[in-house]
Design a protein around this motif. Structure first.
Motif, PDB file in Angstrom:
ATOM      1  N   ASP A  81       0.569  -1.380   0.363  1.00  0.00           N
ATOM      2  CA  ASP A  81      -0.424   0.034   0.122  1.00  0.00           C
ATOM      3  C   ASP A  81       1.059   1.414  -0.193  1.00  0.00           C
ATOM      4  O   ASP A  81       0.088   2.447  -0.614  1.00  0.00           O
ATOM      5  N   LEU A  82       1.644   1.375   1.217  1.00  0.00           N
ATOM      6  CA  LEU A  82       3.016   2.814   0.219  1.00  0.00           C
ATOM      7  C   LEU A  82       3.383   2.624  -0.451  1.00  0.00           C
ATOM      8  O   LEU A  82       4.260   3.622  -0.481  1.00  0.00           O
ATOM      9  N   GLY A  83       3.984   1.653  -1.161  1.00  0.00           N
ATOM     10  CA  GLY A  83       4.852   1.885  -2.709  1.00  0.00           C
ATOM     11  C   GLY A  83       6.230   2.097  -2.719  1.00  0.00           C
ATOM     12  O   GLY A  83       6.653   2.418  -2.728  1.00  0.00           O
ATOM     13  N   LEU A  84       6.343   1.374  -1.299  1.00  0.00           N
ATOM     14  CA  LEU A  84       7.909   1.550  -1.504  1.00  0.00           C
ATOM     15  C   LEU A  84       8.382   0.653  -1.724  1.00  0.00           C
ATOM     16  O   LEU A  84      10.645   0.697  -2.165  1.00  0.00           O
ATOM     17  N   LYS A  85       8.350  -0.650  -2.806  1.00  0.00           N
ATOM     18  CA  LYS A  85       9.118  -1.748  -3.339  1.00  0.00           C
ATOM     19  C   LYS A  85       9.427  -1.083  -4.391  1.00  0.00           C
ATOM     20  O   LYS A  85      10.475  -1.470  -4.996  1.00  0.00           O
ATOM     21  N   GLU A  86       8.176  -0.021  -5.007  1.00  0.00           N
ATOM     22  CA  GLU A  86       8.709   0.420  -6.850  1.00  0.00           C
ATOM     23  C   GLU A  86       9.637   1.564  -6.194  1.00  0.00           C
ATOM     24  O   GLU A  86      10.664   2.133  -6.433  1.00  0.00           O
ATOM     25  N   ILE A  87       9.647   2.172  -5.145  1.00  0.00           N
ATOM     26  CA  ILE A  87      10.507   2.967  -4.761  1.00  0.00           C
ATOM     27  C   ILE A  87      12.384   2.540  -4.243  1.00  0.00           C
ATOM     28  O   ILE A  87      13.485   2.856  -5.132  1.00  0.00           O
ATOM     29  N   ARG A  88      11.919   1.223  -3.597  1.00  0.00           N
ATOM     30  CA  ARG A  88      13.207   0.314  -3.463  1.00  0.00           C
ATOM     31  C   ARG A  88      14.122   0.096  -4.827  1.00  0.00           C
ATOM     32  O   ARG A  88      15.356  -0.047  -4.873  1.00  0.00           O
ATOM     33  N   ASN A  89      12.907  -0.750  -5.293  1.00  0.00           N
ATOM     34  CA  ASN A  89      13.788  -0.782  -6.816  1.00  0.00           C
ATOM     35  C   ASN A  89      14.213   0.075  -7.501  1.00  0.00           C
ATOM     36  O   ASN A  89      15.290  -0.441  -8.885  1.00  0.00           O
ATOM     37  N   GLY A  90      13.464   1.439  -7.505  1.00  0.00           N
ATOM     38  CA  GLY A  90      13.994   2.213  -8.788  1.00  0.00           C
ATOM     39  C   GLY A  90      15.334   2.609  -8.645  1.00  0.00           C
ATOM     40  O   GLY A  90      15.613   3.653  -9.108  1.00  0.00           O
ATOM     41  N   PHE A  91      15.812   2.601  -7.507  1.00  0.00           N
ATOM     42  CA  PHE A  91      17.151   2.811  -6.785  1.00  0.00           C
ATOM     43  C   PHE A  91      17.977   2.240  -6.752  1.00  0.00           C
ATOM     44  O   PHE A  91      18.195   1.189  -6.820  1.00  0.00           O
ATOM     45  N   ASP A  92      19.061   3.089  -8.178  1.00  0.00           N
ATOM     46  CA  ASP A  92      20.258   1.797  -8.404  1.00  0.00           C
ATOM     47  C   ASP A  92      21.390   1.962  -7.941  1.00  0.00           C
ATOM     48  O   ASP A  92      22.346   3.651  -8.279  1.00  0.00           O
ATOM     49  N   LEU A  93      22.326   1.279  -6.811  1.00  0.00           N
ATOM     50  CA  LEU A  93      22.827   1.833  -5.468  1.00  0.00           C
ATOM     51  C   LEU A  93      24.648   1.702  -6.405  1.00  0.00           C
ATOM     52  O   LEU A  93      25.442   2.690  -5.473  1.00  0.00           O
TER      53      LEU A  93
END
Length: 144
Positions: A81-93
């Motif tokens: 519900d928070l959409g944090l997976k998309e943020i985490r997946n969009g972050f390229d370390l």
């Protein structure tokens, strides 16, 4: 429970138990300890059941393990519900670290003439322009 005890520590504990209680009393002590642990487990399970009954049917999926802060945070971060997976997946370390490394070594990774990078970031590799002698910096009422 005993994940961090090595074989040497385990042997040391067994030798100490034999020396303290003696080989005759050691089986009786082990039985007493296991009986006490069993009673404590039964008591805690009964207490959990009583709490679940008192909370009512709206808390039927309540787990006491969720009260652990690590488990609670992990469960909330995995929530879709928070959409944090998309943020985490969009972050390229790797990309971010390469940009930082290039900035530290003074290499220009983005040869754009604008002071801000396309992502809204300021290019830290370029030296700031010095204002003219008669130019005043902007005055911010909220900052004073």
């Amino acid at each position: 429970m005993f994940n961090d005890i090595g074989p040497l520590e385990l042997v040391t504990l067994i030798v100490l138990a034999v020396l303290i209680f003696g080989p005759e009393k050691l089986p009786k002590v082990i039985q007493d300890v296991t009986r006490t642990i069993r009673k404590i487990r039964d008591f805690s399970e009964n207490a959990k059941q009583d709490i679940r009954q008192e909370l009512g049917p709206e808390f039927k999926d309540f787990e006491f393990e969720d009260l652990n802060p690590k488990t609670f945070i992990r469960k909330q971060l995995d929530n879709d519900d928070l959409g944090l997976k998309e943020i985490r997946n969009g972050f390229d370390l790797k990309k971010e670290m390469a940009e930082v490394t290039d900035a530290v070594h003074g290499r220009d990774t983005d040869p754009s003439p604008s002071p801000a990078a396309p992502g809204g970031r300021v290019d830290m590799t370029k030296k700031p322009e010095t204002p003219a002698a008669d130019d005043r910096p902007p005055f911010d009422m909220d900052a004073t």
